[in-house]
Design an enzyme around this catalytic site. Structure first.
Site, PDB file in Angstrom:
ATOM      1  N   LYS A 185       0.848  -1.207   0.000  1.00  0.00           N
ATOM      2  CA  LYS A 185       0.000   0.000   0.000  1.00  0.00           C
ATOM      3  C   LYS A 185       0.876   1.248   0.000  1.00  0.00           C
ATOM      4  O   LYS A 185       0.635   2.202  -0.750  1.00  0.00           O
ATOM      5  CB  LYS A 185      -0.937  -0.005   1.222  1.00  0.00           C
ATOM      6  CG  LYS A 185      -2.082  -1.000   1.091  1.00  0.00           C
ATOM      7  CD  LYS A 185      -2.916  -1.137   2.363  1.00  0.00           C
ATOM      8  CE  LYS A 185      -3.968  -2.234   2.162  1.00  0.00           C
ATOM      9  NZ  LYS A 185      -4.839  -2.454   3.324  1.00  0.00           N
ATOM     10  N   GLN A 242      -4.927  -1.504   9.504  1.00  0.00           N
ATOM     11  CA  GLN A 242      -4.821  -2.799   8.839  1.00  0.00           C
ATOM     12  C   GLN A 242      -5.397  -3.897   9.730  1.00  0.00           C
ATOM     13  O   GLN A 242      -5.066  -3.992  10.911  1.00  0.00           O
ATOM     14  CB  GLN A 242      -3.344  -3.079   8.498  1.00  0.00           C
ATOM     15  CG  GLN A 242      -3.130  -4.319   7.658  1.00  0.00           C
ATOM     16  CD  GLN A 242      -3.754  -4.240   6.261  1.00  0.00           C
ATOM     17  OE1 GLN A 242      -3.892  -3.161   5.686  1.00  0.00           O
ATOM     18  NE2 GLN A 242      -4.140  -5.370   5.721  1.00  0.00           N
ATOM     19  N   ASP A 300     -11.198   2.959   3.863  1.00  0.00           N
ATOM     20  CA  ASP A 300     -11.549   1.533   3.774  1.00  0.00           C
ATOM     21  C   ASP A 300     -13.062   1.335   3.688  1.00  0.00           C
ATOM     22  O   ASP A 300     -13.532   0.264   3.328  1.00  0.00           O
ATOM     23  CB  ASP A 300     -11.057   0.794   5.034  1.00  0.00           C
ATOM     24  CG  ASP A 300      -9.768   0.021   4.790  1.00  0.00           C
ATOM     25  OD1 ASP A 300      -9.522  -0.374   3.638  1.00  0.00           O
ATOM     26  OD2 ASP A 300      -9.022  -0.195   5.769  1.00  0.00           O
TER      27      ASP A 300
HETATM   28  N1  GUN Z   1      -7.220  -6.778   5.816  1.00  0.00           N
HETATM   29  C1  GUN Z   1      -7.605  -7.497   4.744  1.00  0.00           C
HETATM   30  N2  GUN Z   1      -8.194  -6.698   3.828  1.00  0.00           N
HETATM   31  C2  GUN Z   1      -8.181  -5.462   4.334  1.00  0.00           C
HETATM   32  C3  GUN Z   1      -8.657  -4.203   3.860  1.00  0.00           C
HETATM   33  O1  GUN Z   1      -9.225  -4.061   2.771  1.00  0.00           O
HETATM   34  N3  GUN Z   1      -8.446  -3.146   4.698  1.00  0.00           N
HETATM   35  C4  GUN Z   1      -7.845  -3.283   5.902  1.00  0.00           C
HETATM   36  N4  GUN Z   1      -7.698  -2.190   6.655  1.00  0.00           N
HETATM   37  N5  GUN Z   1      -7.415  -4.424   6.366  1.00  0.00           N
HETATM   38  C5  GUN Z   1      -7.575  -5.504   5.588  1.00  0.00           C
END
Ligand code: GUN
Length: 290
Positions: A53, A97, A120
């Site tokens: 990311k 996350q 998100d």
């Molecule tokens: N863990 C797995 N997929 C995601 C996501 O799309 N966002 C976040 N913050 N954590 C994740």
């Protein structure tokens, strides 16, 4: 029938080049988009996602900042960081996350993120927006799936869609987004009895269950569009989805591979949400200055 392969890497690259232009216009206007990523503990898969990311932000011109906390941190400390980021005008997107260590009150943290920075789309405000079809931040993975379907010219309206997996991150928002586009949607999950009786009806089958080879050819209608959201690491180190790719690609009309299908789209849509947030901020600032 041999399915056409959906090239998620190529679609993501095309979208990212458009995002790069939008980011540079924002930067020129004094509003460089900024994303803050919070990571708690050292889950190996999360560490890879977070690194990717941050790298993707850099590539399109988003300023990123990363905050790492040990697994045994007091959640109040993370909450304090979120509050500081909410107040920071250089930050347009905040994400925590997931998964978090077991002692963490996940809903409390997600609701602490300002709804205007919730890239998100996990805050209740944004989840509610999704339910009524007025989404500000569509959750990144299902948003990426919709973009792939659009790119491939797959008609959604009136189609039978079966979503396998009912997670808050993928399955539920996926179902809502496709229902909003007037598909007839069925959600299956771990307690569904005789999964095949549902999947066989699907014109569009989206699988996000986290189980390798869950979907075999007998469960798929000839000519179906099959979207595999699963990412599973086999004992031999190979990365596979939830769909028996070799078998199902003989029956489907369109299929996403793993890796290289949905995966590259998730981060791309996170970038899109962050840039969208910065554009809204700039538009708001211009309106108040007028
Ligand atoms: N863990 C797995 N997929 C995601 C996501 O799309 N966002 C976040 N913050 N954590 C994740």
């Amino acid at each position: 029938m041999t399915a056409k392969l959906v090239d998620g890497v190529a679609v993501a690259a095309k979208i990212r080049s458009e995002l790069k232009e939008r980011a540079s216009r924002l930067t020129a206007a004094g509003e460089q988009p900024g994303l803050a990523v919070i990571m708690v503990g050292n889950n190996a898969a999360s560490a890879v996602y977070v690194r990717n990311k941050i790298r993707a932000c850099h590539e399109v011109g988003i300023r990123s900042s990363r905050f790492d906390f040990p697994a045994d941190v007091d959640p109040a400390e993370v909450l304090t960081r979120i509050q500081a980021l909410n107040a920071d005008p250089a930050v347009h997107g905040i994400l925590v996350q997931l998964p978090l260590p077991p002692h963490f009150p996940i809903p409390l943290l997600l609701q602490a993120i300002s709804a205007e920075k919730d890239v998100d789309g996990f805050h209740l405000y944004n989840v509610g927006g999704l339910v009524i079809g007025d989404t500000v931040f569509p959750p990144c993975t299902p948003y990426g799936v919709v973009k792939l379907l659009e790119h491939e010219g797959v008609e959604i309206e009136g189609k039978n869609v079966v979503v396998v997996g009912a997670s808050n991150i993928v399955g539920k928002p996926m179902a809502l987004m496709l229902m909003q586009r007037e598909a007839t949607v069925c959600i299956c999950h771990a307690k569904t009895r005789d999964l095949a009786q549902f999947t066989i009806l699907a014109d569009i089958l989206v699988v996000a269950a986290g189980k390798p080879n869950l979907i075999v050819p007998q469960m798929v209608k000839t000519g179906a569009v099959v979207i595999d959201v699963g990412i599973n690491r086999l004992p031999d180190g190979k990365l596979v989805g939830d769909v028996d790719f070799a078998g199902v690609s003989q029956k489907a009309s369109l299929i996403t591979p793993v890796p290289g299908g949905v995966g590259p789209m998730t981060i791309t849509m996170l970038l899109a949400n962050t840039i969208g947030s910065a554009e809204r901020r700039l538009a708001g600032a211009n309106r108040s200055a007028a």
